[in-house]
Design a protein around this motif. Structure first.
Motif, PDB file in Angstrom:
ATOM      1  N   PRO A  65      -5.132   7.457 -11.275  1.00  0.00           N
ATOM      2  CA  PRO A  65      -4.843   6.780 -10.000  1.00  0.00           C
ATOM      3  C   PRO A  65      -4.608   7.762  -8.844  1.00  0.00           C
ATOM      4  CG  PRO A  65      -3.597   5.778 -11.775  1.00  0.00           C
ATOM      5  CD  PRO A  65      -4.242   7.007 -12.337  1.00  0.00           C
ATOM      6  N   TYR A  66      -4.005   8.905  -9.156  1.00  0.00           N
ATOM      7  CA  TYR A  66      -3.767   9.920  -8.120  1.00  0.00           C
ATOM      8  C   TYR A  66      -5.101  10.486  -7.613  1.00  0.00           C
ATOM      9  CZ  TYR A  66      -2.248  14.301  -5.981  1.00  0.00           C
ATOM     10  OH  TYR A  66      -2.045  15.341  -5.115  1.00  0.00           O
ATOM     11  N   SER A  67      -6.021  10.766  -8.544  1.00  0.00           N
ATOM     12  CA  SER A  67      -7.317  11.306  -8.114  1.00  0.00           C
ATOM     13  C   SER A  67      -8.109  10.256  -7.336  1.00  0.00           C
ATOM     14  CB  SER A  67      -8.119  11.830  -9.303  1.00  0.00           C
ATOM     15  OG  SER A  67      -8.525  10.777 -10.134  1.00  0.00           O
ATOM     16  N   MET A  68      -7.913   8.996  -7.687  1.00  0.00           N
ATOM     17  CA  MET A  68      -8.560   7.922  -6.922  1.00  0.00           C
ATOM     18  C   MET A  68      -7.954   7.833  -5.521  1.00  0.00           C
ATOM     19  SD  MET A  68      -8.888   4.000  -8.108  1.00  0.00           S
ATOM     20  CE  MET A  68     -10.221   2.987  -7.541  1.00  0.00           C
ATOM     21  N   GLN A  69      -6.650   7.990  -5.427  1.00  0.00           N
ATOM     22  CA  GLN A  69      -5.946   7.937  -4.144  1.00  0.00           C
ATOM     23  C   GLN A  69      -6.399   9.063  -3.218  1.00  0.00           C
ATOM     24  OE1 GLN A  69      -1.806   9.018  -4.390  1.00  0.00           O
ATOM     25  NE2 GLN A  69      -1.268   7.607  -2.757  1.00  0.00           N
ATOM     26  N   LEU A  99      -1.551   1.226 -13.236  1.00  0.00           N
ATOM     27  CA  LEU A  99      -1.450   1.974 -11.980  1.00  0.00           C
ATOM     28  C   LEU A  99      -2.815   2.101 -11.298  1.00  0.00           C
ATOM     29  CD1 LEU A  99       1.074   4.791 -12.978  1.00  0.00           C
ATOM     30  CD2 LEU A  99       1.502   2.786 -11.528  1.00  0.00           C
ATOM     31  N   MET A 100      -3.878   2.189 -12.095  1.00  0.00           N
ATOM     32  CA  MET A 100      -5.231   2.263 -11.531  1.00  0.00           C
ATOM     33  C   MET A 100      -5.597   0.938 -10.860  1.00  0.00           C
ATOM     34  SD  MET A 100      -7.885   4.321 -11.196  1.00  0.00           S
ATOM     35  CE  MET A 100      -8.099   5.450 -12.533  1.00  0.00           C
ATOM     36  N   ILE A 101      -5.190  -0.188 -11.450  1.00  0.00           N
ATOM     37  CA  ILE A 101      -5.436  -1.489 -10.820  1.00  0.00           C
ATOM     38  C   ILE A 101      -4.692  -1.572  -9.484  1.00  0.00           C
ATOM     39  CG2 ILE A 101      -4.973  -3.975 -11.002  1.00  0.00           C
ATOM     40  CD1 ILE A 101      -5.515  -3.693 -14.037  1.00  0.00           C
ATOM     41  N   LEU A 102      -3.428  -1.159  -9.500  1.00  0.00           N
ATOM     42  CA  LEU A 102      -2.652  -1.179  -8.251  1.00  0.00           C
ATOM     43  C   LEU A 102      -3.286  -0.284  -7.195  1.00  0.00           C
ATOM     44  CD1 LEU A 102       1.040  -1.136  -9.533  1.00  0.00           C
ATOM     45  CD2 LEU A 102      -0.298  -3.087  -8.724  1.00  0.00           C
ATOM     46  N   VAL A 152       0.835  -1.209   0.000  1.00  0.00           N
ATOM     47  CA  VAL A 152       0.000   0.000   0.000  1.00  0.00           C
ATOM     48  C   VAL A 152       0.865   1.253   0.000  1.00  0.00           C
ATOM     49  CG1 VAL A 152      -1.613   1.347   1.415  1.00  0.00           C
ATOM     50  CG2 VAL A 152      -2.020  -1.093   1.035  1.00  0.00           C
ATOM     51  N   ARG A 153       1.889   1.272   0.803  1.00  0.00           N
ATOM     52  CA  ARG A 153       2.754   2.458   0.881  1.00  0.00           C
ATOM     53  C   ARG A 153       3.523   2.681  -0.415  1.00  0.00           C
ATOM     54  NH1 ARG A 153       4.544   1.761   7.096  1.00  0.00           N
ATOM     55  NH2 ARG A 153       2.644   2.632   7.957  1.00  0.00           N
ATOM     56  N   ILE A 154       4.018   1.613  -1.032  1.00  0.00           N
ATOM     57  CA  ILE A 154       4.763   1.750  -2.292  1.00  0.00           C
ATOM     58  C   ILE A 154       3.842   2.221  -3.407  1.00  0.00           C
ATOM     59  CG2 ILE A 154       5.951   0.437  -4.101  1.00  0.00           C
ATOM     60  CD1 ILE A 154       7.243  -1.209  -1.847  1.00  0.00           C
ATOM     61  N   VAL A 155       2.661   1.592  -3.527  1.00  0.00           N
ATOM     62  CA  VAL A 155       1.716   1.983  -4.581  1.00  0.00           C
ATOM     63  C   VAL A 155       1.273   3.427  -4.396  1.00  0.00           C
ATOM     64  CG1 VAL A 155      -0.618   1.571  -5.464  1.00  0.00           C
ATOM     65  CG2 VAL A 155       0.935  -0.345  -5.100  1.00  0.00           C
ATOM     66  N   ASP A 156       0.970   3.804  -3.172  1.00  0.00           N
ATOM     67  CA  ASP A 156       0.552   5.189  -2.913  1.00  0.00           C
ATOM     68  C   ASP A 156       1.676   6.171  -3.240  1.00  0.00           C
ATOM     69  OD1 ASP A 156      -1.924   4.309  -2.167  1.00  0.00           O
ATOM     70  OD2 ASP A 156      -1.698   4.752  -0.031  1.00  0.00           O
ATOM     71  N   ALA A 157       2.902   5.818  -2.907  1.00  0.00           N
ATOM     72  CA  ALA A 157       4.031   6.716  -3.199  1.00  0.00           C
ATOM     73  C   ALA A 157       4.244   6.851  -4.703  1.00  0.00           C
ATOM     74  CB  ALA A 157       5.305   6.195  -2.526  1.00  0.00           C
ATOM     75  N   ILE A 158       4.168   5.742  -5.427  1.00  0.00           N
ATOM     76  CA  ILE A 158       4.348   5.798  -6.888  1.00  0.00           C
ATOM     77  C   ILE A 158       3.245   6.617  -7.528  1.00  0.00           C
ATOM     78  CG2 ILE A 158       4.255   4.411  -9.000  1.00  0.00           C
ATOM     79  CD1 ILE A 158       5.718   2.194  -7.408  1.00  0.00           C
ATOM     80  N   ASN A 159       2.002   6.339  -7.170  1.00  0.00           N
ATOM     81  CA  ASN A 159       0.882   7.065  -7.792  1.00  0.00           C
ATOM     82  C   ASN A 159       0.862   8.531  -7.393  1.00  0.00           C
ATOM     83  OD1 ASN A 159      -0.152   5.054  -9.429  1.00  0.00           O
ATOM     84  ND2 ASN A 159      -1.396   4.206  -7.783  1.00  0.00           N
ATOM     85  N   TYR A 160       1.347   8.838  -6.205  1.00  0.00           N
ATOM     86  CA  TYR A 160       1.450  10.243  -5.802  1.00  0.00           C
ATOM     87  C   TYR A 160       2.431  10.974  -6.715  1.00  0.00           C
ATOM     88  CZ  TYR A 160       2.350  14.407  -3.062  1.00  0.00           C
ATOM     89  OH  TYR A 160       2.495  15.717  -2.668  1.00  0.00           O
ATOM     90  N   ARG A 161       3.586  10.384  -6.932  1.00  0.00           N
ATOM     91  CA  ARG A 161       4.605  11.036  -7.765  1.00  0.00           C
ATOM     92  C   ARG A 161       4.190  11.107  -9.233  1.00  0.00           C
ATOM     93  NH1 ARG A 161       7.024   8.899  -3.508  1.00  0.00           N
ATOM     94  NH2 ARG A 161       8.723  10.002  -2.492  1.00  0.00           N
TER      95      ARG A 161
END
Length: 168
Positions: free
Chosen positions: A67-71, A147-150, A9-18
């Motif tokens: 994915p960022y807007s979903m996050q 990225l959206m799936i992740l 969760v932390r890795i996916v959130d960090a990637i999608n944030y960037r």
């Protein structure tokens, strides 16, 4: 939650944030292309590439920013009922409906990869006079769907953790 899930969760959130923050700046690229398009119309030979390039940049903006807007929870949602529910009920509903999203995105990714492989194999080009290769934008679209799936899986794990009373 198990440590590997928390790490995921932390890795996916960090990637999608960037990636999402990078995608925000594509609006400036889009504005520059459209400005060039407007200015080139004043000359005796207007450019042929700007409008199609603007479409490609807009696709990249949309697919990489999704994915960022979903996050961040900024995506469109029907709040007729959802807005009045408790956090626990929302988590139950989200944990259930995320499977439909993942199935849809999985089918979309499968078709996207097939289309991209076709583009690469046959050197597919746009039918416009500019004739850019199509595989780069298809690759960006597939990356956005992946990225959206992740991110969907990340949100699922967050919902399960919230239901257990241990937020990630």
């Amino acid at each position: 939650m198990p440590r590997p899930i928390v790490l995921f969760v932390r890795i996916v959130d960090a990637i999608n944030y960037r990636v999402g923050r990078f995608a925000m700046y594509l609006l400036y690229v889009l504005m520059a292309i459209l400005l060039w398009s407007s200015l080139s119309k004043l000359s005796s030979t207007p450019s042929m590439w700007p409008l199609e390039a603007a479409q490609f940049v807009m696709i990249a903006y949309f697919m990489l920013g999704g994915p960022y807007s979903m996050q961040t929870g900024d995506h469109v949602r029907m709040d007729l009922l959802y807005g009045n529910w408790t956090e626990r009920r929302r988590s139950w509903f989200d944990a259930f409906t995320v499977f439909a999203v993942i199935i849809f995105l999985g089918v979309l990714l499968y078709g996207g990869i097939e289309s991209m492989m076709y583009s690469i194999q046959y050197n597919e080009r746009s039918p416009s006079p500019w004739r850019p290769y199509m595989w780069p934008i298809k690759a960006v679209m597939n990356l956005g769907v992946f990225l959206m799936i992740l991110q969907s899986l990340s949100i699922f794990f967050k919902d399960v953790a919230a239901l257990r009373g241990k937020a990630i």
